[in-house]
Design an enzyme around this catalytic site. Structure first.
Site, mmCIF file in Angstrom:
data_model
loop_
_atom_site.group_PDB
_atom_site.id
_atom_site.type_symbol
_atom_site.label_atom_id
_atom_site.label_comp_id
_atom_site.label_asym_id
_atom_site.label_seq_id
_atom_site.Cartn_x
_atom_site.Cartn_y
_atom_site.Cartn_z
ATOM 1 N N GLY A 84 -12.581 -4.038 1.088
ATOM 2 C CA GLY A 84 -13.991 -3.664 1.243
ATOM 3 C C GLY A 84 -14.490 -2.778 0.117
ATOM 4 N N ARG A 127 0.818 -1.215 0.000
ATOM 5 C CA ARG A 127 0.000 0.000 0.000
ATOM 6 C C ARG A 127 0.850 1.263 0.000
ATOM 7 N NH1 ARG A 127 -5.164 -1.975 3.623
ATOM 8 N NH2 ARG A 127 -6.435 -2.437 1.808
ATOM 9 N N GLY A 161 -8.966 -10.051 0.237
ATOM 10 C CA GLY A 161 -7.816 -10.398 1.082
ATOM 11 C C GLY A 161 -7.257 -11.782 0.804
ATOM 12 N N LYS A 164 -18.329 -17.694 2.518
ATOM 13 C CA LYS A 164 -19.773 -17.640 2.790
ATOM 14 C C LYS A 164 -20.608 -16.882 1.764
ATOM 15 C CE LYS A 164 -19.805 -18.053 7.760
ATOM 16 N NZ LYS A 164 -20.033 -17.326 8.996
HETATM 17 P P1 ADP Z 1 -11.643 -13.061 0.033
HETATM 18 O O1 ADP Z 1 -10.905 -12.606 1.265
HETATM 19 O O2 ADP Z 1 -10.702 -13.222 -1.132
HETATM 20 O O3 ADP Z 1 -12.828 -12.193 -0.283
HETATM 21 P P2 ADP Z 1 -13.166 -15.028 1.548
HETATM 22 O O4 ADP Z 1 -12.713 -14.383 2.811
HETATM 23 O O5 ADP Z 1 -14.592 -14.883 1.183
HETATM 24 O O6 ADP Z 1 -12.223 -14.540 0.326
HETATM 25 O O7 ADP Z 1 -12.915 -16.599 1.608
HETATM 26 C C1 ADP Z 1 -11.666 -17.167 1.837
HETATM 27 C C2 ADP Z 1 -11.746 -18.366 2.755
HETATM 28 O O8 ADP Z 1 -12.694 -19.308 2.302
HETATM 29 C C3 ADP Z 1 -10.429 -19.083 2.821
HETATM 30 O O9 ADP Z 1 -9.912 -18.962 4.133
HETATM 31 C C4 ADP Z 1 -10.768 -20.523 2.478
HETATM 32 O O10 ADP Z 1 -10.116 -21.480 3.279
HETATM 33 C C5 ADP Z 1 -12.259 -20.585 2.723
HETATM 34 N N1 ADP Z 1 -12.879 -21.671 1.957
HETATM 35 C C6 ADP Z 1 -12.757 -21.894 0.641
HETATM 36 N N2 ADP Z 1 -13.417 -22.994 0.278
HETATM 37 C C7 ADP Z 1 -13.984 -23.504 1.396
HETATM 38 C C8 ADP Z 1 -14.792 -24.657 1.673
HETATM 39 N N3 ADP Z 1 -15.142 -25.505 0.703
HETATM 40 N N4 ADP Z 1 -15.167 -24.866 2.946
HETATM 41 C C9 ADP Z 1 -14.807 -24.005 3.929
HETATM 42 N N5 ADP Z 1 -14.052 -22.895 3.726
HETATM 43 C C10 ADP Z 1 -13.644 -22.653 2.479
HETATM 44 MG MG MG Z 2 -11.255 -12.933 3.367
#
Ligand code: ADP
Ligand code: MG
Length: 399
Positions: A376, A41, A353, A199
């Site tokens: 975000g 950053r 992230g 999620k």
């Molecule tokens: P980002 O930060 O890129 O927006 P998220 O925070 O939404 O992504 O999701 C990342 C997390 O989702 C990772 O820690 C990963 O381990 C978890 N994840 C991915 N696939 C699964 C799964 N099938 N079951 C549980 N957790 C999962």
């Molecule tokens: Mg995340």
């Protein structure tokens, strides 16, 4: 982007002899010894500072938040001092940290003033008009370059731009917003979106917004499990959100009505428990048993979507890992996707992230067209929301 641009002011010579205030996003992770652990950053904020200096500014002031300090109660871990050290090394110009700055600062053109953590000022978070008005007196030109906090309306990210004599967008903010608008507003087709991660609940608005725009929506990660449930597939004891099955179905139907699709995997990688060394088994989707947890997409599906991405010349937007990529046994789907994005001739945009952590893990950063530095703010733009920073800068561009 409808905003006055700092770059244009510099080119027009309008910055010469002026006091310039830059709201940057220097909120970097710190190591245990208090030094900067990742300076991405800080490096992303250099162009605005350099432009101000090259444009002949009489004084350049930069501020940022760091962490989530309590307003009016500075603690040792809240200081921007380590950021200042790194900034000085990268800029090659003396950087002087100013602790008390709201009521006035003095300095000269041979230095850069780093104004201490703006979240320590009382009224920052609530966007206090008194605070914003005071800060707006510090300079002639105010530059918003903090894309990472562009989705928050605080005193230094919003209020000050209402009262500033001149309010404009910095080069990083412009670059970020334009890269995302390029995909969201008028994308080259076909547009493929990968929305994955843990999620549905955290990404429902993104799924709903993109469902109106994309040609293909690929879901993965924990999100996929809820979509599989909605499609009547067995998911065993996978992470699911049963109350969002209806929403998942609505997203699939919305796409179907537009002649687009959410391809669901024919195979997945399962394990008996959520553990790095749990045995990984590839199963056909219909063979998933009651004790299985789906932790990654299967190789057949990963290959199919990777091919599609490698063969598209449109645009690809990626947020969220396809599986539990932190565990090597369940990282293959995300790795195959990352390699496809790196190889694709399409305009590729990625952010989030954990997505950036995956990009780093697989070493493809230089092969992605644009990686957003704002978590975000990136996600809110994908949701179709107007960011407060963009709104105020657009409004100021009219007056
Ligand atoms: P980002 O930060 O890129 O927006 P998220 O925070 O939404 O992504 O999701 C990342 C997390 O989702 C990772 O820690 C990963 O381990 C978890 N994840 C991915 N696939 C699964 C799964 N099938 N079951 C549980 N957790 C999962
Ligand atoms: Mg995340």
């Amino acid at each position: 982007m409808q905003a006055k641009k700092f770059t244009d002011l510099v080119v027009a010579g309008a910055v010469r002899g002026k006091r310039v205030f830059i709201r940057a996003d220097l909120n970097v992770p710190l190591a245990a010894d208090g030094t900067v652990a990742d300076d991405t950053r800080i490096r992303a904020s250099l162009p605005a500072i350099r432009l101000a200096r090259e444009g002949g500014a009489a004084l350049v002031m930069v501020t940022s938040h760091l962490g989530r300090p309590k307003e009016g109660e500075p603690k040792p871990e809240d200081t921007l001092a380590p950021v200042g050290k790194r900034l000085e090394a990268l800029l090659g110009v003396p950087v002087r940290l100013v602790t008390q700055w709201v009521d006035g600062v003095s300095g000269n053109a041979d230095e850069v003033l780093l104004l201490e953590n703006c979240r320590l000022n009382i009224g920052e978070k609530k966007n206090s008009p008194e605070l914003a008005q005071k800060i707006a007196k510090l300079a002639d030109i105010f530059v918003h370059d903090a894309f990472g906090t562009a989705h928050r309306a605080e005193a230094t990210t919003y209020g000050v731009f209402e009262y500033a004599p001149v309010a404009c967008a910095g080069p990083l903010l412009v670059e970020e917003v334009e890269a995302i608008e390029r995909v969201i507003a008028n994308p080259p087709r076909p547009l493929i979106a990968i929305v994955a991660g843990s999620k549905v609940s955290t990404k429902l608005t993104i799924l709903q917004n993109l469902a109106e725009k994309v040609d293909t929506l690929i879901v993965g990660g924990g999100i996929l499990n809820t979509f599989l449930l909605a499609a009547g597939k067995p998911v065993g004891k996978s992470l699911i959100e049963p109350d969002l099955v209806g929403e998942a179905r609505a997203v699939m139907e919305k796409l179907a009505r537009r002649g687009a699709a959410v391809p669901l995997p024919e195979d997945v990688v399962v394990a008996p428990e959520f553990k790095a060394d749990a045995p990984a088994t590839v199963k056909a989707i219909d063979a998933v048993g009651p004790d299985d947890m789906i932790l990654d997409v299967g190789p057949t599906f990963a290959e199919a979507i990777a091919r599609r991405i490698e063969n598209t010349s449109g645009a690809v937007v990626w947020n969220g890992p396809l599986g539990v990529f932190e565990f090597d046994a369940f990282a293959k789907g995300t790795e195959r996707l990352a390699r496809a994005i790196a190889a694709s001739p399409a305009f590729t945009l990625a952010g989030g992230g954990d997505t950036i952590a995956a990009i780093e893990k697989f070493g493809i950063a230089s092969k992605v067209s644009y990686i957003s530095t704002g978590g975000g703010a990136f996600l809110e733009m994908l949701e179709g929301k107007q960011l407060p920073a963009i709104e105020i800068l657009a409004r100021r561009a009219q007056s």
